[in-house]
Design a protein around this motif. Sequence first.
Motif, PDB file in Angstrom:
ATOM      1  N   THR A  28       0.760  -1.283   0.066  1.00 40.59           N
ATOM      2  CA  THR A  28      -0.121  -0.053   0.049  1.00 40.59           C
ATOM      3  C   THR A  28       0.814   1.346   0.005  1.00 40.59           C
ATOM      4  N   LEU A  29       0.740   1.847  -0.831  1.00 39.15           N
ATOM      5  CA  LEU A  29       1.899   3.181  -1.280  1.00 39.15           C
ATOM      6  C   LEU A  29       1.649   4.207  -0.141  1.00 39.15           C
ATOM      7  N   SER A  30       0.484   4.275   0.413  1.00 38.55           N
ATOM      8  CA  SER A  30       0.101   5.305   1.392  1.00 38.55           C
ATOM      9  C   SER A  30       0.888   5.213   2.463  1.00 38.55           C
ATOM     10  N   ARG A  31       1.498   3.753   2.879  1.00 41.99           N
ATOM     11  CA  ARG A  31       2.535   3.702   3.886  1.00 41.99           C
ATOM     12  C   ARG A  31       3.826   4.018   3.641  1.00 41.99           C
ATOM     13  N   TYR A  32       4.132   4.403   2.353  1.00 46.44           N
ATOM     14  CA  TYR A  32       5.425   4.779   1.906  1.00 46.44           C
ATOM     15  C   TYR A  32       5.757   5.956   1.655  1.00 46.44           C
ATOM     16  N   ASN A  33       6.949   6.678   2.218  1.00 47.80           N
ATOM     17  CA  ASN A  33       7.481   7.669   1.165  1.00 47.80           C
ATOM     18  C   ASN A  33       7.772   7.360  -0.029  1.00 47.80           C
TER      19      ASN A  33
END
Length: 125
Positions: A28-33
Amino acid sequence: QVQLVESGGGVVQAGGSLRLSCAASGGTLSRYNMGWFRQAPGKEREFAAAIRWINGRTYYADSVKGRFTISRDDAKNTVFLQLNSLKPEDTAVYYCAANTAIYYVPADLKSHDYWGQGTQVTVSS
């Protein structure tokens, strides 16, 4: 392990625009910088833009500030880079990269854990 795929590159005349996309799978990209980097022929890979996952803060290299915009669509699990007012010196392969660190240094290539394969942007004069 997240996998990243860039798209949207192409050939454009100076002054034109492109929108690059970086789609993720396996995470889930929302958890990545997320960062965008670029590498011109014969040059080292360099930082272009980044967005911090926890608060959405954005960062830009001086060379692209005011012309490029990074954004994310968490519903689509995709990060975008809008390129406006393109110049021939923007010609490069553009890569997106994901970082999981709490203390995020956007311009630090080595701190990004996952990379896409890149998409070519060519700006003609």
